[in-house]
Write a protein that holds these residues in place. Structure first.
Motif, mmCIF file in Angstrom:
data_model
loop_
_atom_site.group_PDB
_atom_site.id
_atom_site.type_symbol
_atom_site.label_atom_id
_atom_site.label_comp_id
_atom_site.label_asym_id
_atom_site.label_seq_id
_atom_site.Cartn_x
_atom_site.Cartn_y
_atom_site.Cartn_z
ATOM 1 N N ALA A 43 0.847 -1.187 0.000
ATOM 2 C CA ALA A 43 0.000 0.000 0.000
ATOM 3 C C ALA A 43 0.889 1.245 0.000
ATOM 4 O O ALA A 43 2.076 1.182 0.334
ATOM 5 N N GLN A 44 0.317 2.392 -0.355
ATOM 6 C CA GLN A 44 1.076 3.641 -0.409
ATOM 7 C C GLN A 44 1.775 3.935 0.916
ATOM 8 O O GLN A 44 2.940 4.325 0.946
ATOM 9 N N ALA A 45 1.075 3.737 2.021
ATOM 10 C CA ALA A 45 1.665 4.009 3.334
ATOM 11 C C ALA A 45 2.841 3.079 3.609
ATOM 12 O O ALA A 45 3.838 3.482 4.203
ATOM 13 N N GLU A 46 2.735 1.839 3.172
ATOM 14 C CA GLU A 46 3.818 0.880 3.380
ATOM 15 C C GLU A 46 5.034 1.234 2.534
ATOM 16 O O GLU A 46 6.172 1.157 3.005
ATOM 17 N N LEU A 47 4.801 1.638 1.297
ATOM 18 C CA LEU A 47 5.917 2.073 0.438
ATOM 19 C C LEU A 47 6.614 3.289 1.036
ATOM 20 O O LEU A 47 7.841 3.388 1.024
ATOM 21 N N ARG A 48 5.829 4.217 1.553
ATOM 22 C CA ARG A 48 6.385 5.422 2.175
ATOM 23 C C ARG A 48 7.281 5.048 3.351
ATOM 24 O O ARG A 48 8.388 5.548 3.486
ATOM 25 N N LEU A 49 6.802 4.159 4.210
ATOM 26 C CA LEU A 49 7.585 3.737 5.363
ATOM 27 C C LEU A 49 8.864 3.022 4.931
ATOM 28 O O LEU A 49 9.932 3.268 5.505
ATOM 29 N N ALA A 50 8.758 2.150 3.956
ATOM 30 C CA ALA A 50 9.941 1.420 3.481
ATOM 31 C C ALA A 50 10.987 2.397 2.962
ATOM 32 O O ALA A 50 12.184 2.278 3.272
ATOM 33 N N LEU A 51 10.569 3.385 2.187
ATOM 34 C CA LEU A 51 11.500 4.376 1.654
ATOM 35 C C LEU A 51 12.137 5.191 2.773
ATOM 36 O O LEU A 51 13.356 5.382 2.814
ATOM 37 N N ASP A 52 11.321 5.664 3.706
ATOM 38 C CA ASP A 52 11.840 6.468 4.810
ATOM 39 C C ASP A 52 12.846 5.679 5.649
ATOM 40 O O ASP A 52 13.912 6.177 6.000
ATOM 41 N N CYS A 53 12.493 4.443 5.961
ATOM 42 C CA CYS A 53 13.383 3.606 6.782
ATOM 43 C C CYS A 53 14.686 3.315 6.062
ATOM 44 O O CYS A 53 15.773 3.458 6.638
ATOM 45 N N TYR A 54 14.580 2.913 4.816
ATOM 46 C CA TYR A 54 15.786 2.553 4.079
ATOM 47 C C TYR A 54 16.718 3.770 3.942
ATOM 48 O O TYR A 54 17.918 3.683 4.185
ATOM 49 N N ALA A 55 16.159 4.902 3.571
ATOM 50 C CA ALA A 55 16.982 6.106 3.399
ATOM 51 C C ALA A 55 17.642 6.520 4.711
ATOM 52 O O ALA A 55 18.822 6.885 4.733
ATOM 53 N N ALA A 56 16.902 6.462 5.810
ATOM 54 C CA ALA A 56 17.464 6.864 7.105
ATOM 55 C C ALA A 56 18.536 5.892 7.588
ATOM 56 O O ALA A 56 19.426 6.284 8.340
ATOM 57 N N GLN A 57 18.460 4.639 7.146
ATOM 58 C CA GLN A 57 19.466 3.658 7.566
ATOM 59 C C GLN A 57 20.688 3.616 6.658
ATOM 60 O O GLN A 57 21.617 2.865 6.925
#
Length: 170
Positions: A43-57
């Motif tokens: 879902a859009q919210a899940e994609l957003r979280l995955a992107l945010d987490c990956y970029a921050a890590q």
């Protein structure tokens, strides 16, 4: 297959050759895992979280790379707004797409400052998300987001300030 520790997040990933992100610091096996996670029917919210987490890590090089400093700032602010303000994904996208244009002038800055990253990037990585069953993925993404946000605790006050400024543009 042999494994290596990702230079960005510290996950144990396959030791493969291949592409990596243009400015995020990761191992090819980790970038491959991220691609596998985001290629799933999220879902859009899940994609957003995955992107945010990956970029921050994967903040490596931010002290010398303007795009990477912006990436870290915007994705951490997104995690803050999601976790602490419970802003829905659609609203996050709208705010974050214009964040540099709205927040930087309020800070009197032309570029995002460098945020020294934590020594450890959290207890979860994209490898953990990739390993769960599809029906557990949404909960795992939420746990990943919480773990990443906690790992950046030394920068919370700075990022919360940016989040407050981003919310002013309602």
């Amino acid at each position: 297959m042999p494994t290596v520790v990702c230079v960005g997040c510290g996950a144990e990933v396959s030791d493969v050759s291949g592409p990596v992100h243009a400015y995020m610091c990761s191992s090819p096996g980790c970038w491959q895992l991220y691609g596998e996670v985001t290629a799933q029917n999220l879902a859009q919210a899940e994609l957003r979280l995955a992107l945010d987490c990956y970029a921050a890590q994967h903040p490596g090089g931010a002290e010398h790379e303007l795009r990477q400093r912006q990436s870290v700032a915007v994705h951490l602010t997104s995690l803050c707004l999601h976790i602490e303000e419970r802003l829905p994904a659609a609203q996050l996208m709208t705010r974050l797409n214009r964040m540099s244009r709205t927040v930087l002038p309020l800070l009197g800055a032309s570029a995002w400052p460098y945020l020294p990253p934590p020594e450890r990037m959290g207890d979860m990585t994209v490898a953990d998300v990739r390993s769960v069953a599809p029906e557990q993925r949404a909960a795992c993404l939420g746990d990943w987001a919480e773990a990443v946000w906690r790992s950046w605790s030394a920068q919370h006050e700075t990022v919360r300030g940016w989040a407050r400024l981003a919310l002013k543009g309602r």
